[in-house]
Scaffold this active site. Sequence first.
Site, PDB file in Angstrom:
ATOM      1  CG  PHE A 146      -2.774  15.513   1.032  1.00  0.00           C
ATOM      2  CD1 PHE A 146      -3.655  14.570   1.553  1.00  0.00           C
ATOM      3  CD2 PHE A 146      -2.566  15.544  -0.348  1.00  0.00           C
ATOM      4  CE1 PHE A 146      -4.320  13.681   0.718  1.00  0.00           C
ATOM      5  CE2 PHE A 146      -3.231  14.660  -1.186  1.00  0.00           C
ATOM      6  CZ  PHE A 146      -4.111  13.728  -0.651  1.00  0.00           C
ATOM      7  CD  GLU A 164      -2.818   1.480   0.718  1.00  0.00           C
ATOM      8  OE1 GLU A 164      -2.518   1.714  -0.453  1.00  0.00           O
ATOM      9  OE2 GLU A 164      -3.972   1.631   1.183  1.00  0.00           O
ATOM     10  CG  ASP A 165      -0.935   4.861  -1.294  1.00  0.00           C
ATOM     11  OD1 ASP A 165      -1.518   4.275  -0.351  1.00  0.00           O
ATOM     12  OD2 ASP A 165      -1.532   5.649  -2.047  1.00  0.00           O
ATOM     13  CG  ASP A 210      -4.019   9.639   6.583  1.00  0.00           C
ATOM     14  OD1 ASP A 210      -3.228  10.280   7.285  1.00  0.00           O
ATOM     15  OD2 ASP A 210      -5.064  10.138   6.116  1.00  0.00           O
ATOM     16  NE  ARG A 255      -3.544   7.817  -9.117  1.00  0.00           N
ATOM     17  CZ  ARG A 255      -4.057   7.554  -7.919  1.00  0.00           C
ATOM     18  NH1 ARG A 255      -3.272   7.210  -6.926  1.00  0.00           N
ATOM     19  NH2 ARG A 255      -5.357   7.670  -7.705  1.00  0.00           N
TER      20      ARG A 255
HETATM   21  P1  IMP Z   1      -6.519   5.774   5.572  1.00  0.00           P
HETATM   22  O1  IMP Z   1      -7.686   4.865   5.443  1.00  0.00           O
HETATM   23  O2  IMP Z   1      -6.885   7.071   6.217  1.00  0.00           O
HETATM   24  O3  IMP Z   1      -5.317   5.145   6.233  1.00  0.00           O
HETATM   25  O4  IMP Z   1      -6.155   6.233   4.122  1.00  0.00           O
HETATM   26  C1  IMP Z   1      -5.331   5.548   3.328  1.00  0.00           C
HETATM   27  C2  IMP Z   1      -5.483   6.026   1.904  1.00  0.00           C
HETATM   28  O5  IMP Z   1      -5.721   7.430   1.818  1.00  0.00           O
HETATM   29  C3  IMP Z   1      -4.190   5.794   1.184  1.00  0.00           C
HETATM   30  O6  IMP Z   1      -4.181   4.552   0.577  1.00  0.00           O
HETATM   31  C4  IMP Z   1      -4.151   6.933   0.191  1.00  0.00           C
HETATM   32  O7  IMP Z   1      -4.792   6.559  -0.995  1.00  0.00           O
HETATM   33  C5  IMP Z   1      -4.936   8.043   0.839  1.00  0.00           C
HETATM   34  N1  IMP Z   1      -4.051   9.038   1.475  1.00  0.00           N
HETATM   35  C6  IMP Z   1      -3.831   9.238   2.791  1.00  0.00           C
HETATM   36  N2  IMP Z   1      -2.961  10.226   3.015  1.00  0.00           N
HETATM   37  C7  IMP Z   1      -2.589  10.650   1.790  1.00  0.00           C
HETATM   38  C8  IMP Z   1      -1.680  11.678   1.344  1.00  0.00           C
HETATM   39  O8  IMP Z   1      -0.995  12.393   2.103  1.00  0.00           O
HETATM   40  N3  IMP Z   1      -1.588  11.815  -0.002  1.00  0.00           N
HETATM   41  C9  IMP Z   1      -2.287  11.060  -0.894  1.00  0.00           C
HETATM   42  N4  IMP Z   1      -3.140  10.113  -0.521  1.00  0.00           N
HETATM   43  C10 IMP Z   1      -3.293   9.913   0.811  1.00  0.00           C
HETATM   44 MG    MG Z   2      -4.430   4.203  -1.483  1.00  0.00          MG
END
Ligand code: IMP
Ligand code: MG
Length: 170
Positions: free
Chosen positions: A147, A94-95, A98, A160
């Site tokens: 972000f 996963e990237d 968060d 991207r």
């Molecule tokens: P989470 O469910 O809040 O952990 O969100 C995870 C997803 O939100 C990641 O897979 C990203 O696609 C997106 N995301 C969270 N933070 C960022 C950021 O700083 N930049 C771009 N995408 C983000």
């Molecule tokens: Mg993602």
Amino acid sequence: MTVLLDAETIQRRVRELALQIEREYPKDEEIHLVCVLKGGFVFMADLVRSMSARVSMDFIAVSSYGSGTKSSGEVRFQKDLDTSLENRNVIVVEDIVDTGLTLKYLQEILRSRAPKSLRTACLLSKPSRRKVEVVVEYIGFTIEDRFVVGYGLDYAERYRNLPHIAILQE
Ligand code: IMP
Ligand code: MG
């Protein structure tokens, strides 16, 4: 945009992660990498090219963000896996982690499909934003609550393709 992690720094770290992963799995066992689209595609591509172990790959798509910068907490499944996870050594790629909501949800679903093992690799982690506890065995970089875009990560589907990670100015 301000560069947070340049391309060379990312490449070096991804190579380290690939070596670490290989060290931690039995030599004769296949590692099945599950890339979380779309954000994970660049990390996945670099990671697998640094691995010499036997690997197989599959792709899954979820969305949790719409086009904004704040998580809705709602996770939608847009593309499921093509093959079974049963008795495989699975690593979710996963990237970024968060709030942790996306990964938590994904890990639960994937674990219910009876893999032999299930681990997670994230290029980035923003621990200060966590809403749920989630285990991530391999983390590339821990970053502040900013972000970021590039190296697979987008803002409204843009950026991207950047080879580095940059802070999006709001
Ligand atoms: P989470 O469910 O809040 O952990 O969100 C995870 C997803 O939100 C990641 O897979 C990203 O696609 C997106 N995301 C969270 N933070 C960022 C950021 O700083 N930049 C771009 N995408 C983000
Ligand atoms: Mg993602």
